[in-house]
Motif scaffolding. Structure first.
Motif: not given
Lengths: 507, 507
Positions: A59, A62, B185, B188-190, B346, B349
């Protein structure tokens, strides 16, 4: 770096860690470039799982506050000074996302489909989990030429928007395709879908309220079960025998409940491979008429018959508009284009369009044009003739591998079409436990609990034979049996096999 | 042919007609080949609307009992004798589909999106309704070469399944693309979506229960409003001024309700064209933090700026993980590939992947690979540089056409980016009534009521300038004003303009 965890707080531990480190960084008590402790070390110091720290770091990464590089560890990034660094801002709590979720989201927790898809392109694992056409048979040359021609000549259309219900010539083709198979339908009542999976989602949206009952075969296709479960439906399973759905049991269920619909895969059922007999089909339709229950027929495999003739669909035998028919190009041709279709009774077809327009407007135009062109040149029928022969050979290879390698007590069917062998493990072995070991051996299958909506069925597995060349089919089967053999090692067996907790499928 | 209607029966009239004709056919009282009365005639005889008979005939045709040919009328088909013709079968009632629908389905009744899409490829109508990139600018040559290369060299992947979250290299590209725009970003978060519309559907599924509140701008994008309304949400509108969302009003709403999220299009808002100022963006974020409300940022247009510089997204200004960011290739490149993406915090996602896997497994693989290749060759940035100039010219052409042709009392904005002019009609004219007349003149726009969740806004319209060459933009505008002019004809105006019922949009 001092972090205090409050184990009585409702805030998850990873968020507590994250928020405290965040404050240290934003208040410059942790300087840019300074190194955070390794995850394992911090986890030890705080007495939490390593994954808790991993999540906290993830986190922070991110958020742009830290960065990690292999070999260099995790370091604090430079944060420009400004409003965001001020005290008021430091008090901001990250959203606890779960507190915003709908009940439906909370019912979506099984990553099995996504996990299976993640494994598809892994070269190191022989995955007999996913029922995929073999890419050896992809008609690439034909598609390349068709696509190229379309882009040159019809570029403005194939990259532009099209109708929600789909490219009309393709819908016409599909209506004709169904007509040849005894289904009286019209292009206006069919809609092109992003795979037949989307048809399941649309059906759930159009029909299901939380608490609504519906009937499925037991076992049934996991992708459907998960959609119906997410909708909060009460899923009533009817067992199968060698003739398909047990209509005697169905009758009892229909007389007691008022299900919204009956979901069935009558031909080469997934996962069991069973084909419903003509007699049963008639009886099923009669029950649907008598109890006023629509039927959602899922028919991805009927073209892939390796013996005898094509079975007629329920839709082709339905004279009263009770059957909603789903099918797909994913098993016949390519799965990656995400191209399926639904043929529905007219009134319902309109409602399905209303629903799909809000999902994604329409299916990828280029794929619709290209598949239409492919079909209209007669190439689909030609392709089907070829793959029926090829898959029959693969089916026989898996049959031979099973005959050669299966240990005593391992049972299986021999499907007359489709992609799947449905197998039963020796007494006392759980499929989930076997899967965990099988993955260590670099192979995979789908454990049977995925196919049962209400528990049960822990001692079976589904093996798909369609995607690999023969030697890999045999090797995949061999690895599974190697893993199975180890579960029977003397001294280890009784404890592990009988008491080990069911492992959630990891593929 | 005797048909008796029971107007007190709950069965719809068209079904009563259909069921009686059906019985006449199956019992051979109507012979194969005999002609049914023309729709208009039967409607007159029964005292029903023609559309009632049309629907009855359509169902009979779908059942395979009748067929119609232009010029030959409607005739009874040959029905083979058999079980299905027996007496027991004649009593079967067609399902009354509406009785099976969920409450959600009943909230999906507005076909506006599907109707707009149906008009896209009609050559005879100048549709300024849909905000489409111009197909003159499609980079067809580059795509043809990229696709062809991919099919030859990567055929087994591009036609096969891929991960639910999307083709990883494309997600990497997108993470980099966002990073260049100030968004921290990670791939992995998209997640790649079937257009950003799918992101709206996923957000509704993950967050919304019937009765949940959420905040939207007023006016706002119709596709989002319809998704949220279908989910049964309570949609709270906050008006805009020239700096964007009225944060003073938002604050009052947030202090009174607990909305699940705030949906906003901060840059070149659809339909208003307004861009939220930096100051407002900061205030919006602060309110979100203070009241713990996530923000769903929809950002399809920010690359299409025709003056000054690109505006920073809310996501790039958010230091606390409150913003879920949606964007799409549909406006920058091609709409027909249905390719959008979401960048989410995250934890969320992961939940979005769980939800999408049940919708449609993943987005069309070939398109993901091709767009990734296009972007990585630097062609997207090059394309954007070109289209920014071209659309600025089109924007100016629409501006000039409006200046030249608009009647007194007609007002409009002049957008600094995006695709849309938001216009206000002279006092007393309703956009729905104007649309009906405009379609007769072979042009179309979107009437403003589509952009208001809770009524209101009946006297505006959205004109999109992006898709046509200059002369058609002017001609489209001219046709609309011609229709408008006729509404002011002496003697006709007062009655029609002021009392005529709001017409549901037909495009």
């Amino acid at each position: 770096m001092e972090i205090k965890l409050d184990r009585k707080s409702p805030a998850p531990l990873y968020l507590q860690i994250r928020n405290q480190i965040r404050r240290l960084i934003l208040s410059r008590r942790l300087q840019a470039g300074s190194r955070l402790p390794p995850e394992r070390e911090l986890a030890g110091a705080l007495g939490v799982n390593r994954s808790t720290v991993v999540n906290a770091y993830r986190e922070l990464e991110a958020d742009g506050l830290i960065e990690s590089y292999v070999g260099r560890g995790t370091t604090v990034k430079f944060i420009p000074p400004g409003e965001e660094g001020q005290e008021t801002d430091l008090a901001v709590q990250t959203p606890v996302w779960k507190s915003f979720y709908s009940r439906q989201a909370a019912r979506m927790f099984n990553p099995i489909i996504s996990n299976i898809l993640d494994l598809v392109n892994r070269e190191d694992i022989i995955s007999l989990a996913v029922g995929l056409p073999s890419n050896e048979f992809y008609p690439l040359k034909e598609f390349n030429s068709i696509m190229s021609g379309l882009i040159c000549e019809k570029g403005r259309y194939v990259f532009g928007h099209g109708p929600t219900a789909g490219h009309y010539p393709l819908r016409e083709y599909l209506a004709g395709f169904l007509k040849e198979r005894g289904v009286e339908t019209m292009p206006d009542n069919s809609m092109v879908l992003s795979g037949s999976q989307q048809g399941l989602d649309l059906a759930a949206k159009v029909f299901l309220e939380p608490g609504d009952a519906l009937v499925v075969e037991e076992p049934s296709y996991m992708g459907a079960l998960q959609v119906f479960a997410a909708a909060g439906a009460r899923i009533l399973g009817v067992p199968l025998d060698e003739e398909g759905l047990r209509v005697d049991i169905l009758e009892q269920i229909l007389s007691r409940y008022h299900p919204k619909f009956i979901y069935t895969l009558p031909t080469f059922q997934n996962p069991s491979g069973i084909t419903m007999s003509i007699l049963r089909r008639r009886e099923l339709l009669k029950l649907a008429y008598r109890f006023h229950v629509p039927i959602l027929e899922d028919d991805p495999y009927s073209e892939l018959y390796y013996e005898g003739e094509r079975m007629p669909s329920l839709k082709s035998m339905d004279n009263h508009g009770y059957v909603i028919y789903l099918s797909t190009f994913s098993k016949m041709l390519f799965p990656g284009l995400r191209l399926g279709w639904v043929a529905a009774p007219p009134v319902l077809a309109g409602q399905l369009v209303m629903t799909k327009q809000l999902d994604d407007f329409h299916v990828n135009s280029l794929s619709q044009w290209a598949v239409n062109e492919f079909c209209r040149r007669g190439l689909l029928e030609k392709h089907l003739m070829r793959v029926r022969e090829e898959y029959a050979v693969k089916r026989d290879l898996m049959q031979a591998s099973l005959e050669e390698l299966a240990p005593p007590g391992f049972r299986w069917n021999r499907p007359a079409g489709g992609y799947h062998f449905w197998c039963k493990l020796p007494e006392g072995v759980k499929a989930g436990a076997l899967l965990a070991r099988t993955i260590e051996k670099k192979a995979a299958f789908v454990p049977s609990d995925a196919f049962f909506a209400n528990g049960g069925g822990t001692n079976r597995l589904r093996l798909s034979f369609s995607r690999y060349p023969g030697e890999l089919i045999r090797e995949g089967v061999r690895r599974i049996f190697e893993a199975l053999g180890e579960m029977f090692c003397p001294g280890e067996m009784s404890g592990e096999v009988l008491t080990r907790q069911e492992v959630r499928p990891l593929v």
